[in-house]
Design a protein around this motif. Structure first.
Motif, PDB file in Angstrom:
ATOM      1  N   MET A  46     -34.122  14.940 -17.164  1.00  0.00           N
ATOM      2  CA  MET A  46     -34.036  13.955 -18.244  1.00  0.00           C
ATOM      3  C   MET A  46     -34.574  12.623 -17.730  1.00  0.00           C
ATOM      4  O   MET A  46     -34.175  12.159 -16.663  1.00  0.00           O
ATOM      5  N   THR A  47     -35.515  11.996 -18.441  1.00  0.00           N
ATOM      6  CA  THR A  47     -36.147  10.764 -17.978  1.00  0.00           C
ATOM      7  C   THR A  47     -35.351   9.519 -18.326  1.00  0.00           C
ATOM      8  O   THR A  47     -35.615   8.446 -17.788  1.00  0.00           O
ATOM      9  N   CYS A  48     -34.369   9.642 -19.196  1.00  0.00           N
ATOM     10  CA  CYS A  48     -33.597   8.471 -19.626  1.00  0.00           C
ATOM     11  C   CYS A  48     -32.191   8.924 -19.999  1.00  0.00           C
ATOM     12  O   CYS A  48     -32.030   9.937 -20.696  1.00  0.00           O
ATOM     13  N   SER A  49     -31.201   8.213 -19.557  1.00  0.00           N
ATOM     14  CA  SER A  49     -29.821   8.605 -19.864  1.00  0.00           C
ATOM     15  C   SER A  49     -28.888   7.407 -19.730  1.00  0.00           C
ATOM     16  O   SER A  49     -29.176   6.464 -18.987  1.00  0.00           O
ATOM     17  N   VAL A  50     -27.784   7.448 -20.478  1.00  0.00           N
ATOM     18  CA  VAL A  50     -26.746   6.427 -20.383  1.00  0.00           C
ATOM     19  C   VAL A  50     -25.534   7.070 -19.706  1.00  0.00           C
ATOM     20  O   VAL A  50     -25.176   8.212 -20.024  1.00  0.00           O
ATOM     21  N   HIS A  51     -24.942   6.365 -18.753  1.00  0.00           N
ATOM     22  CA  HIS A  51     -23.940   7.007 -17.895  1.00  0.00           C
ATOM     23  C   HIS A  51     -22.579   6.339 -17.890  1.00  0.00           C
ATOM     24  O   HIS A  51     -21.602   6.989 -17.554  1.00  0.00           O
ATOM     25  N   ARG A  52     -22.506   5.034 -18.184  1.00  0.00           N
ATOM     26  CA  ARG A  52     -21.209   4.371 -18.084  1.00  0.00           C
ATOM     27  C   ARG A  52     -20.959   3.533 -19.328  1.00  0.00           C
ATOM     28  O   ARG A  52     -21.863   2.860 -19.839  1.00  0.00           O
ATOM     29  N   ALA A  53     -19.735   3.596 -19.832  1.00  0.00           N
ATOM     30  CA  ALA A  53     -19.285   2.723 -20.921  1.00  0.00           C
ATOM     31  C   ALA A  53     -18.152   1.871 -20.354  1.00  0.00           C
ATOM     32  O   ALA A  53     -17.079   2.387 -20.020  1.00  0.00           O
ATOM     33  N   ILE A  54     -18.417   0.585 -20.218  1.00  0.00           N
ATOM     34  CA  ILE A  54     -17.483  -0.322 -19.554  1.00  0.00           C
ATOM     35  C   ILE A  54     -16.881  -1.274 -20.582  1.00  0.00           C
ATOM     36  O   ILE A  54     -17.583  -1.804 -21.449  1.00  0.00           O
ATOM     37  N   LEU A  55     -15.576  -1.481 -20.489  1.00  0.00           N
ATOM     38  CA  LEU A  55     -14.899  -2.462 -21.330  1.00  0.00           C
ATOM     39  C   LEU A  55     -14.571  -3.675 -20.481  1.00  0.00           C
ATOM     40  O   LEU A  55     -13.798  -3.598 -19.528  1.00  0.00           O
ATOM     41  N   LEU A  56     -15.193  -4.795 -20.798  1.00  0.00           N
ATOM     42  CA  LEU A  56     -14.931  -6.058 -20.121  1.00  0.00           C
ATOM     43  C   LEU A  56     -14.427  -7.029 -21.179  1.00  0.00           C
ATOM     44  O   LEU A  56     -15.199  -7.539 -21.992  1.00  0.00           O
ATOM     45  N   ASP A  85     -13.437  -8.173 -24.474  1.00  0.00           N
ATOM     46  CA  ASP A  85     -13.729  -7.626 -25.802  1.00  0.00           C
ATOM     47  C   ASP A  85     -15.170  -7.145 -25.919  1.00  0.00           C
ATOM     48  O   ASP A  85     -15.670  -6.965 -27.020  1.00  0.00           O
ATOM     49  N   ARG A  86     -15.857  -6.937 -24.794  1.00  0.00           N
ATOM     50  CA  ARG A  86     -17.220  -6.429 -24.825  1.00  0.00           C
ATOM     51  C   ARG A  86     -17.267  -4.967 -24.430  1.00  0.00           C
ATOM     52  O   ARG A  86     -16.612  -4.552 -23.471  1.00  0.00           O
ATOM     53  N   LEU A  87     -18.088  -4.228 -25.160  1.00  0.00           N
ATOM     54  CA  LEU A  87     -18.438  -2.875 -24.772  1.00  0.00           C
ATOM     55  C   LEU A  87     -19.821  -2.948 -24.126  1.00  0.00           C
ATOM     56  O   LEU A  87     -20.780  -3.413 -24.747  1.00  0.00           O
ATOM     57  N   ILE A  88     -19.920  -2.487 -22.876  1.00  0.00           N
ATOM     58  CA  ILE A  88     -21.170  -2.552 -22.117  1.00  0.00           C
ATOM     59  C   ILE A  88     -21.569  -1.133 -21.752  1.00  0.00           C
ATOM     60  O   ILE A  88     -20.773  -0.382 -21.160  1.00  0.00           O
ATOM     61  N   LEU A  89     -22.775  -0.747 -22.111  1.00  0.00           N
ATOM     62  CA  LEU A  89     -23.318   0.566 -21.770  1.00  0.00           C
ATOM     63  C   LEU A  89     -24.372   0.389 -20.683  1.00  0.00           C
ATOM     64  O   LEU A  89     -25.238  -0.494 -20.775  1.00  0.00           O
ATOM     65  N   LEU A  90     -24.295   1.213 -19.656  1.00  0.00           N
ATOM     66  CA  LEU A  90     -25.238   1.137 -18.543  1.00  0.00           C
ATOM     67  C   LEU A  90     -25.943   2.475 -18.394  1.00  0.00           C
ATOM     68  O   LEU A  90     -25.313   3.539 -18.466  1.00  0.00           O
ATOM     69  N   GLY A  91     -27.260   2.417 -18.188  1.00  0.00           N
ATOM     70  CA  GLY A  91     -28.029   3.642 -18.020  1.00  0.00           C
ATOM     71  C   GLY A  91     -29.225   3.424 -17.118  1.00  0.00           C
ATOM     72  O   GLY A  91     -29.510   2.308 -16.668  1.00  0.00           O
ATOM     73  N   VAL A  92     -29.926   4.511 -16.843  1.00  0.00           N
ATOM     74  CA  VAL A  92     -31.105   4.470 -15.976  1.00  0.00           C
ATOM     75  C   VAL A  92     -32.183   5.339 -16.604  1.00  0.00           C
ATOM     76  O   VAL A  92     -31.903   6.408 -17.147  1.00  0.00           O
ATOM     77  N   GLY A  93     -33.425   4.859 -16.535  1.00  0.00           N
ATOM     78  CA  GLY A  93     -34.546   5.646 -17.031  1.00  0.00           C
ATOM     79  C   GLY A  93     -35.798   5.346 -16.244  1.00  0.00           C
ATOM     80  O   GLY A  93     -35.772   4.594 -15.259  1.00  0.00           O
ATOM     81  N   LEU A  94     -36.885   5.943 -16.640  1.00  0.00           N
ATOM     82  CA  LEU A  94     -38.179   5.706 -16.007  1.00  0.00           C
ATOM     83  C   LEU A  94     -38.991   4.744 -16.847  1.00  0.00           C
ATOM     84  O   LEU A  94     -38.777   4.606 -18.070  1.00  0.00           O
ATOM     85  N   GLU A  95     -39.917   4.055 -16.196  1.00  0.00           N
ATOM     86  CA  GLU A  95     -40.773   3.125 -16.906  1.00  0.00           C
ATOM     87  C   GLU A  95     -41.424   3.824 -18.110  1.00  0.00           C
ATOM     88  O   GLU A  95     -41.929   4.937 -18.009  1.00  0.00           O
TER      89      GLU A  95
END
Length: 564
Positions: free
Chosen positions: A1-11, A13-23
């Motif tokens: 998979m060239t692109c994916s989201v892996h973490r959903a962080i609650l800081l 009242d913010r929901l932050i999604l972190l992922g990694v992909g290719l250019e």
């Protein structure tokens, strides 16, 4: 998979999604579905990643280390406070769809994690949030720096004095910060989990802090330096810190160890300095009510028996707290009892148990009736203590009395028992009570709106403190009333298998009015026995408590939310 989201962080009242992909493969946006909430569309912020920290994260995410074309991306959105709190406390799973050019390119289901779970990758977030940090309020990057580097939190006149926490319910924290009420925003850091209390913050005057500011030559912008925060928090944090954001920077208090015993002390602090409308607002908050409900206390009890053993039809229940001054009088009053009865003394204060035992043993000649002592392992409050005692009773009828009740003769109580026997629809019988000077203390209660408490319904005592219009002499009589005080009542034990009082009331206010409302809803009547024989030395059985006023407000709000 060239692109994916892996973490959903609650800081906070913010929901932050972190992922990694290719250019060239990164999404334009991330669509998020949250249970019982509207779907959200989050824009994507991307940043080339070349640091060692990003390499670790990318490798963990399933990408090959050394692939310089990989890019980390982030999506962030500010959530409504109630939704953020639900995600934090219940650990909901969210569905994420990565969209590029209107086409879904990847999908994932993620469980929301608190900020503390992601601290090992803090360096990554500092990079990913660099753009967001500049335009957010409060700045996320500055918060992250404060959390990760204690030296970055500059010292300030600021601390938590004490706090108390209920596991899986929440906490109440009380402290102070110089000029707290002048535009300061507060955040709770519970084991690195950052929470935004929002309107769960109350300010109050702190003369000691005001004096200290003037002594040091500082500027006092407001007299409101005291701060109380209550917040729902899952689990049991090891320590709590308070984060303050004000114009001159972000500060945090020193960690404070958990001390569950501070609950009553905090309630005392809420009295007096906090204006009455603010007390009502706090007591009405669902979050505050959840936290208080978590503090409902339970105790173990031990029974000891004294005096003769003989059959009884009536049990006299006498709870004691803080002071056993009236013990000897109640022991002597056994000689005035005219029906088969037993006495059940309740020690709702471990420090009183031994003095109460000594008092009973020293007056053996007064024990003409079966006498028991129920010693509770900790103070649980009037209503819960009575409920516990009632479960130990086997007689058909029970008298519940404050320890500062005095009867010059017993016939009004015997009359009340006869009334319960003769009229099955009577649920509770109370008594006309007098102060020691002969003025009226209680002649029934009426429920009326209080202008002082913003129109909330309260139980008032008509004629309290006045001489009776017509002295009650001659035969004992009775009449129906709206409600009676629980300072002295008689009930059928079998009518209350689950307890007499609602244990949600704290400190001995409004339990009686609540009981009468409950009985009336069941079609039962409330009766008042009229006589000149029973006196109530009101508030003399316990020392005054600074927090009594706020407890009254708490209980008044609970009563009104239940019945009106």
């Amino acid at each position: 998979m060239t692109c994916s989201v892996h973490r959903a962080i609650l800081l906070a009242d913010r929901l932050i999604l972190l992922g990694v992909g290719l250019e060239g493969t990164l999404p334009d946006r991330v669509d998020v579905s949250i249970p019982d909430s509207a779907e959200l569309q989050l824009p994507v912020v991307a940043q080339s990643a070349v640091s060692i920290a990003i390499s670790r994260f990318a490798t963990q995410a399933g990408h090959e280390a050394g692939d310089d074309s990989r890019v980390a991306f982030m999506s962030a959105v500010r959530l409504p406070h109630d939704l953020a709190r639900t995600l934090i406390t219940e650990g909901e799973t969210i569905a994420c769809r990565l969209v590029r050019g209107g086409v879904e390119i990847a999908a994932a289901e993620l469980e929301c994690e608190p900020m503390g779970a992601f601290l090992p990758y803090l360096a990554i977030e500092l990079q990913l949030l660099s753009v967001e940090a500049e335009r957010s309020d409060p700045p996320l990057g500055l918060f992250l720096k404060t959390l990760s580097d204690p030296a970055s939190a500059r010292p300030a006149d600021f601390r938590i004095d004490f706090y108390s926490l209920v596991v899986d319910a929440g906490l109440i924290a009380h402290g102070w910060a110089a000029n707290a009420g002048a535009g300061t925003s507060f955040f709770l850091l519970a084991d690195c989990r950052l929470l935004v209390p929002d309107d769960q913050v109350a300010f109050n005057a702190r003369p000691d802090v005001s004096a200290d500011i003037h002594r040091k030559g500082g500027m006092e912008e407001t007299r409101l330096h005291g701060v109380t925060i209550f917040e729902a928090i899952p689990g049991a944090p090891d320590n709590i810190q308070l984060i303050a954001k004000r114009a001159d920077g972000i500060f945090r208090s020193a960690p404070v160890p958990l001390d569950p015993r501070q609950f009553a002390r905090i309630l005392n602090e809420l009295h007096g300095p906090i204006p009455l409308p603010e007390q009502i607002r706090i007591a009405s908050s669902p979050v505050f009510q959840k936290v208080v409900a978590g503090f409902t206390r339970t105790a173990e009890g031990t029974l000891r028996s004294f005096g003769p053993s003989r059959p009884a039809e009536l049990t006299v229940i006498l709870p004691f707290y803080r002071d056993d001054f009236f013990m000897l009088d109640h022991l002597a009053s056994q000689r005035r009892v005219t029906v088969p009865a037993e006495f059940l003394f309740v020690s709702d204060d471990p420090e009183l148990t031994q003095p109460m035992i000594a008092a009973i043993q020293s007056r053996g000649s007064d024990l003409v009736l079966p006498t028991r002592l129920l010693a509770l392992s900790e103070n649980v409050g009037f209503g819960a203590a009575v409920n516990y005692a009632l479960r130990q009773v086997e007689t058909d009828y029970a008298v519940i009395m404050n320890s500062d009740i005095y009867w010059s003769r017993f016939d009004p109580v015997a009359y009340a028992v006869g009334l319960l026997k003769a009229e099955p629809d009577v649920g509770v019988v109370g008594f006309r009570l007098y102060f020691e000077d002969g003025t009226v203390q209680h002649a029934g209660m009426e429920l009326k709106p209080s202008s002082e408490l913003g129109g909330l319904m309260v139980a008032v005592h008509p004629g309290k403190g006045l001489r009776p219009a017509a002295p009650v002499r001659g035969p004992v009589t009775h009449r129906e009333v709206e409600a009676v005080t629980a300072a002295c009542i008689v009930v059928r034990r079998g009518d209350f298998p689950d307890g007499l009082f609602d244990p949600g009331y704290v400190g001995g206010d409004f339990e009686d009015a609540d009981l009468c409302m409950r009985l009336k809803r069941q079609g039962r009547r409330v009766m008042l026995v009229e006589s000149d024989a029973i006196f109530h030395l009101e508030r003399q059985s316990i020392r005054a408590s600074a927090g009594h006023r706020f407890l009254t407000v708490m209980n008044c709000v609970r009563f009104n939310q239940t019945w009106f």
